[in-house]
Write a protein that holds these residues in place. Structure first.
Motif, short mmCIF file in Angstrom:
data_model
loop_
_atom_site.label_atom_id
_atom_site.label_comp_id
_atom_site.label_asym_id
_atom_site.label_seq_id
_atom_site.Cartn_x
_atom_site.Cartn_y
_atom_site.Cartn_z
N LEU A 29 10.24 14.57 -15.49
CA LEU A 29 10.16 14.93 -14.07
C LEU A 29 9.50 13.81 -13.26
O LEU A 29 9.85 13.60 -12.08
CB LEU A 29 9.38 16.22 -13.89
N ALA A 30 8.57 13.09 -13.86
CA ALA A 30 7.92 11.98 -13.17
C ALA A 30 8.92 10.89 -12.82
O ALA A 30 8.97 10.40 -11.69
CB ALA A 30 6.79 11.42 -14.04
N TYR A 31 9.72 10.49 -13.79
CA TYR A 31 10.70 9.44 -13.54
C TYR A 31 11.84 9.93 -12.66
O TYR A 31 12.45 9.14 -11.92
CB TYR A 31 11.23 8.90 -14.86
N SER A 32 12.13 11.23 -12.72
CA SER A 32 13.09 11.80 -11.78
C SER A 32 12.56 11.69 -10.35
O SER A 32 13.31 11.41 -9.40
CB SER A 32 13.37 13.26 -12.13
N SER A 33 11.25 11.91 -10.18
CA SER A 33 10.63 11.76 -8.87
C SER A 33 10.71 10.32 -8.39
O SER A 33 10.97 10.06 -7.20
CB SER A 33 9.17 12.21 -8.94
N VAL A 34 10.50 9.35 -9.29
CA VAL A 34 10.63 7.93 -8.93
C VAL A 34 12.04 7.64 -8.44
O VAL A 34 12.26 6.97 -7.42
CB VAL A 34 10.27 7.04 -10.14
N ASN A 35 13.03 8.17 -9.14
CA ASN A 35 14.42 7.98 -8.77
C ASN A 35 14.73 8.56 -7.39
O ASN A 35 15.33 7.90 -6.54
CB ASN A 35 15.32 8.62 -9.84
N HIS A 36 14.31 9.78 -7.15
CA HIS A 36 14.61 10.43 -5.87
C HIS A 36 13.78 9.85 -4.73
O HIS A 36 14.24 9.85 -3.58
CB HIS A 36 14.37 11.93 -5.99
N THR A 37 12.58 9.34 -5.03
CA THR A 37 11.80 8.66 -4.00
C THR A 37 12.54 7.42 -3.51
O THR A 37 12.60 7.15 -2.30
CB THR A 37 10.42 8.27 -4.53
N GLY A 38 13.10 6.67 -4.44
CA GLY A 38 13.90 5.51 -4.06
C GLY A 38 15.08 5.90 -3.19
O GLY A 38 15.40 5.23 -2.20
N PHE A 39 15.74 7.00 -3.54
CA PHE A 39 16.88 7.46 -2.75
C PHE A 39 16.45 7.89 -1.35
O PHE A 39 17.13 7.62 -0.36
CB PHE A 39 17.57 8.61 -3.47
N LEU A 47 11.99 -6.36 0.96
CA LEU A 47 11.15 -6.12 -0.22
C LEU A 47 10.95 -4.63 -0.45
O LEU A 47 11.06 -4.13 -1.58
CB LEU A 47 9.80 -6.82 -0.05
N PHE A 48 10.66 -3.91 0.64
CA PHE A 48 10.41 -2.47 0.54
C PHE A 48 11.65 -1.73 0.05
O PHE A 48 11.59 -0.90 -0.88
CB PHE A 48 9.97 -1.94 1.91
N TYR A 49 12.79 -2.05 0.65
CA TYR A 49 14.02 -1.37 0.24
C TYR A 49 14.54 -1.89 -1.10
O TYR A 49 15.25 -1.19 -1.81
CB TYR A 49 15.07 -1.51 1.34
N GLY A 50 14.16 -3.12 -1.44
CA GLY A 50 14.49 -3.62 -2.78
C GLY A 50 13.77 -2.85 -3.87
O GLY A 50 14.33 -2.55 -4.93
N MET A 51 12.50 -2.50 -3.60
CA MET A 51 11.75 -1.66 -4.55
C MET A 51 12.37 -0.27 -4.64
O MET A 51 12.36 0.35 -5.71
CB MET A 51 10.28 -1.59 -4.14
N GLY A 103 0.81 -1.21 0.00
CA GLY A 103 0.00 0.00 0.00
C GLY A 103 0.84 1.26 0.00
O GLY A 103 0.61 2.18 -0.79
N PHE A 104 1.85 1.31 0.87
CA PHE A 104 2.73 2.48 0.91
C PHE A 104 3.57 2.58 -0.36
O PHE A 104 3.82 3.69 -0.87
CB PHE A 104 3.65 2.41 2.14
N SER A 105 4.01 1.45 -0.89
CA SER A 105 4.81 1.47 -2.13
C SER A 105 3.99 2.00 -3.30
O SER A 105 4.50 2.73 -4.15
CB SER A 105 5.33 0.06 -2.45
N LEU A 106 2.71 1.64 -3.34
CA LEU A 106 1.83 2.14 -4.39
C LEU A 106 1.63 3.64 -4.26
O LEU A 106 1.68 4.38 -5.26
CB LEU A 106 0.49 1.41 -4.35
N LYS A 107 1.42 4.12 -3.05
CA LYS A 107 1.21 5.55 -2.84
C LYS A 107 2.46 6.35 -3.18
O LYS A 107 2.37 7.48 -3.68
CB LYS A 107 0.80 5.81 -1.39
N LEU A 108 3.63 5.78 -2.92
CA LEU A 108 4.89 6.48 -3.21
C LEU A 108 5.31 6.35 -4.67
O LEU A 108 6.11 7.16 -5.15
CB LEU A 108 6.00 5.94 -2.31
N GLY A 109 4.80 5.34 -5.36
CA GLY A 109 5.18 5.14 -6.75
C GLY A 109 6.51 4.46 -6.92
O GLY A 109 7.27 4.77 -7.85
N LEU A 110 6.83 3.51 -6.03
CA LEU A 110 8.07 2.76 -6.15
C LEU A 110 7.94 1.68 -7.23
O LEU A 110 6.85 1.13 -7.44
CB LEU A 110 8.43 2.11 -4.82
#
Length: 332
Positions: free
Chosen positions: A174-184, A148-152, A95-102
């Motif tokens: 910018l969307a994919y940049s957000s995905v990248n920085h969210t992972g970081f 699993l969470f940190y693997g995503m 649920g949290f991964s979906l909301k964050l877009g991981l």
């Protein structure tokens, strides 16, 4: 009147997110996240656009956030009724991964961002995620769920730059940049909340500069970035791009260097590999973006031009990315 309404709903959303930082129960975290999302919808929709465009962006965002919230609530109810913490941790993690877009649950990010205005991209892509990541449970009771969470998050760091390089639209970039920085940001949460707050502040300020410059030029296509960007913002944009690329001694390089140092002390070798690999790909992507931005009008942007406010903004952007990076490197 529309601007006032946008500011009111944005303020209410930010206040809900701030309250979320001070609650200790996961239930109230869920409540504050949903309230913040509901206040965000009118802010994102307040733009003069065709109805189809409005629904495609804001509608997808709302549906995805709703599904993520239902997943989190379902996990809490099942845990309360049957005390099955393992299963509930997995559902809550998804649920949290979906909301964050991981990755691989990032499918909605580009589809939504393509129809957001630049203010919405900044708030959803940077500001709102910061509060959510700081309140996400660490899943320490279920180690495999934590992995699993940190693997995503690692997957997001590696996938983001690849998708950025293949983007045609600026907003998709910018969307994919957000995905990248969210992972970081998720990776930094492993090493302490102070790193999340530090990097979040730096990332939000840098994104504020970036989205303002792109909004000023009404930038749409990546290949037309050099002609769409206002000439007075060219040097500021290039300074921001070099910072996001991780080029020393700019600000983003210094923050990632600190994270690598802390990861080495903790022997977190996978995190070190993810940061280094992502940084290398980001370097290639943002150098490409820098070449696009400098492809036209660079000479006219060097002397002071346009209005006084534009010049102050441009100088502030350069100072933030260059001198703040050197100051951060000396003080941390």
């Amino acid at each position: 009147m529309q601007l006032v309404s946008m500011l009111v709903f944005l303020t209410l959303s930010i206040m809900s997110s701030i309250v979320m930082m001070f609650v200790s129960s996961i239930f109230w975290v869920w409540v504050m996240i949903d309230i913040s999302t509901l206040f965000m919808i009118p802010f994102l929709a307040a733009e003069s656009r065709p109805k189809k465009s409005w629904f495609t962006g804001v509608g997808v965002y709302f549906v995805v956030q709703f599904i993520g919230s239902v997943s989190i609530l379902f996990a809490m109810v099942i845990d309360w009724a049957f005390s099955t913490s393992v299963f509930c941790s997995y559902v809550m993690c998804l649920g949290f991964s979906l909301k964050l877009g991981l990755v691989p649950l990032h499918f909605w990010v580009s589809r939504s961002f393509a129809y957001f205005h630049y203010g919405g991209i900044f708030v959803v892509g940077a500001g709102q995620k910061v509060f959510v990541i700081a309140c996400v449970p660490m899943f320490s009771d279920v180690p495999f769920c934590a992995y699993l969470f940190y693997g995503m998050a690692v997957g997001s760091m590696l996938y983001g730059p690849v998708a950025m390089f293949n983007s045609i639209l600026v907003k998709s970039f910018l969307a994919y940049s957000s995905v990248n920085h969210t992972g970081f940001l998720v990776i930094t949460s492993w090493f302490g909340l102070h790193l999340i707050y530090l990097y979040s502040f730096i990332y939000c300020v840098s994104m504020m500069f970036l989205t303002w410059m792109l909004w000023s030029g009404r930038c749409v296509l990546m290949k037309e970035l050099g002609t769409d960007l206002p000439a007075c913002y060219k040097t500021g944009f290039i300074a921001t791009a070099l910072s996001f690329s991780g080029f020393p001694p700019f600000l983003d390089f210094c923050t990632k260097y600190v994270v690598i140092q802390i990861a080495m002390e903790g022997r977190a070798f996978i995190a070190i590999f993810a940061v280094l690999a992502s940084s290398l790909m980001n370097l290639i992507v943002w150098i490409w973006v820098t070449s696009l931005a400098a492809s036209s009008g660079m000479i006219s942007s060097l002397p002071p031009s346009s209005s006084l406010l534009s010049d102050i903004f441009n100088i502030s952007c350069i100072s933030w990315n260059l001198f703040s990076g050197m100051a951060f490197g000396m003080l941390y």
